[in-house]
Design an enzyme around this catalytic site. Structure first.
Site, PDB file in Angstrom:
ATOM      1  N   ARG A   8     -14.754  -7.738   3.602  1.00 41.56           N
ATOM      2  CA  ARG A   8     -13.721  -6.761   3.312  1.00 41.56           C
ATOM      3  C   ARG A   8     -12.323  -7.394   2.731  1.00 41.56           C
ATOM      4  NH1 ARG A   8     -12.946  -2.618   8.114  1.00 41.56           N
ATOM      5  NH2 ARG A   8     -11.718  -1.616   6.813  1.00 41.56           N
ATOM      6  N   HIS A   9     -11.632  -6.729   2.005  1.00 39.98           N
ATOM      7  CA  HIS A   9     -10.358  -6.992   1.471  1.00 39.98           C
ATOM      8  C   HIS A   9      -9.526  -7.431   3.019  1.00 39.98           C
ATOM      9  CE1 HIS A   9      -9.084  -3.107   2.829  1.00 39.98           C
ATOM     10  NE2 HIS A   9     -10.026  -2.664   2.272  1.00 39.98           N
ATOM     11  N   ASN A  15      -4.470   0.383   6.159  1.00 38.63           N
ATOM     12  CA  ASN A  15      -5.151   0.223   7.121  1.00 38.63           C
ATOM     13  C   ASN A  15      -4.209   0.208   8.521  1.00 38.63           C
ATOM     14  OD1 ASN A  15      -7.154  -2.523   5.839  1.00 38.63           O
ATOM     15  ND2 ASN A  15      -7.823  -0.145   6.105  1.00 38.63           N
ATOM     16  N   ARG A  59      -6.032  -4.264  -3.480  1.00 39.40           N
ATOM     17  CA  ARG A  59      -6.009  -4.910  -2.100  1.00 39.40           C
ATOM     18  C   ARG A  59      -7.579  -5.820  -2.205  1.00 39.40           C
ATOM     19  NH1 ARG A  59      -7.507   0.568  -1.550  1.00 39.40           N
ATOM     20  NH2 ARG A  59      -9.493   1.292  -0.330  1.00 39.40           N
ATOM     21  N   GLU A  79     -13.912   1.843  -3.452  1.00 41.32           N
ATOM     22  CA  GLU A  79     -14.206   2.590  -2.150  1.00 41.32           C
ATOM     23  C   GLU A  79     -14.662   3.899  -2.441  1.00 41.32           C
ATOM     24  OE1 GLU A  79     -15.464   2.480   0.691  1.00 41.32           O
ATOM     25  OE2 GLU A  79     -14.087   2.005   2.409  1.00 41.32           O
ATOM     26  N   HIS A 144     -14.939  -3.132   0.260  1.00 40.35           N
ATOM     27  CA  HIS A 144     -14.551  -2.131   1.130  1.00 40.35           C
ATOM     28  C   HIS A 144     -15.427  -1.740   2.119  1.00 40.35           C
ATOM     29  CE1 HIS A 144     -11.082  -1.482  -1.815  1.00 40.35           C
ATOM     30  NE2 HIS A 144     -12.066  -1.665  -2.886  1.00 40.35           N
TER      31      HIS A 144
HETATM   32  O1  F6P Z   1     -10.079   3.029   6.435  1.00 37.30           O
HETATM   33  C1  F6P Z   1     -10.506   2.257   5.665  1.00 37.30           C
HETATM   34  C2  F6P Z   1     -11.934   2.896   4.620  1.00 37.30           C
HETATM   35  O2  F6P Z   1     -12.329   1.816   3.930  1.00 37.30           O
HETATM   36  C3  F6P Z   1     -11.529   4.343   4.105  1.00 37.30           C
HETATM   37  O3  F6P Z   1     -10.782   3.776   2.769  1.00 37.30           O
HETATM   38  C4  F6P Z   1     -12.727   4.795   3.736  1.00 37.30           C
HETATM   39  O4  F6P Z   1     -12.617   6.091   3.695  1.00 37.30           O
HETATM   40  C5  F6P Z   1     -13.211   4.455   5.324  1.00 37.30           C
HETATM   41  O5  F6P Z   1     -12.931   3.286   5.620  1.00 37.30           O
HETATM   42  C6  F6P Z   1     -14.755   4.531   5.227  1.00 37.30           C
HETATM   43  O6  F6P Z   1     -15.237   4.535   6.665  1.00 37.30           O
HETATM   44  P1  F6P Z   1     -15.721   5.806   7.338  1.00 37.30           P
HETATM   45  O7  F6P Z   1     -16.826   6.129   6.423  1.00 37.30           O
HETATM   46  O8  F6P Z   1     -16.390   5.373   8.674  1.00 37.30           O
HETATM   47  O9  F6P Z   1     -14.639   6.953   7.540  1.00 37.30           O
END
Ligand code: F6P
Length: 192
Positions: A8-9, A15, A59, A79, A144
């Site tokens: 991941r970045h 975050n 990022r 992402e 991501h």
């Molecule tokens: O919180 C970081 C992230 O990369 C968000 O941009 C993304 O929506 C999420 O994690 C994905 O994780 P989850 O599907 O568990 O919400």
């Protein structure tokens, strides 16, 4: 044997604030991770050739910035698009869209954000990336959370229902080495 490295970045501003999506820059800790990456990769791969793939989001590009290798930017590595929920915290989403929040919990793989994507949608858009990955030599993907879950599940043949819960921590490089059946795996976590 060739390897696929994925990370991941580094920690982003969003975050830190608990917000999803967006295109925020790295936090100070995230910057420290970017600075530490070149030595980590060099220790692992020596002078073997490597290509770095990032998404189009800053990022990932910032995380790759000190790596002395050829780089390629893929829109398909961006992402998961959270649509109307982009930029919100999970708490805010639960307040604003309680039904959606519950539906996502019921079936996280198939749940599609309003005006956005589901994990299933992301798996489809990653197909060309996977095709290219299968043809390449050593690749480091700076990606991501949701994207790396999909790629990781592909290489380890994990079921769709488990995919959205795979743990892909920050500041960790996962090294996958494809074998005749399945992949060997190593993880390197930097104490940042
Ligand atoms: O919180 C970081 C992230 O990369 C968000 O941009 C993304 O929506 C999420 O994690 C994905 O994780 P989850 O599907 O568990 O919400």
């Amino acid at each position: 044997p060739r390897s696929i490295f994925m990370s991941r970045h580094g920690e982003s501003q969003y975050n830190v604030e608990g917000k999803i999506g967006g295109d925020s820059p790295l936090s100070e800790r995230g910057q420290a991770y970017a600075c530490a990456m070149p030595a980590l990769i060099l220790d692992n791969i020596g002078d073997a050739p490597l290509t770095v793939w990032t998404s189009t989001l800053q990022r990932t590009i910032q995380t790759a910035q000190y790596l002395p290798y050829n780089k390629l930017t893929w829109k398909s590595l961006d992402e998961l698009d959270a649509g109307v929920c982009d930029g919100m915290t999970y708490e805010e989403i639960e307040q604003a869209y309680p039904e959606d929040f519950a539906n996502r919990d019921d079936d996280k793989f198939n749940y599609r954000y309003r005006g956005g994507e589901s994990y299933r949608d992301v798996v489809v858009r990653l197909e060309p990336v996977i095709m290219e990955l299968e043809r390449q030599e050593n690749i480091l993907i700076i990606g991501h959370q949701a994207i790396l879950r999909c790629l990781y599940a592909y290489f380890h043949n994990l079921p769709q229902a488990d995919l959205p819960y795979i743990k892909i921590p920050l500041h960790t490089v996962i090294k996958l080495t494809p074998k005749a059946y399945g992949c060997d795996e190593e993880r390197y976590t930097l104490p940042i």
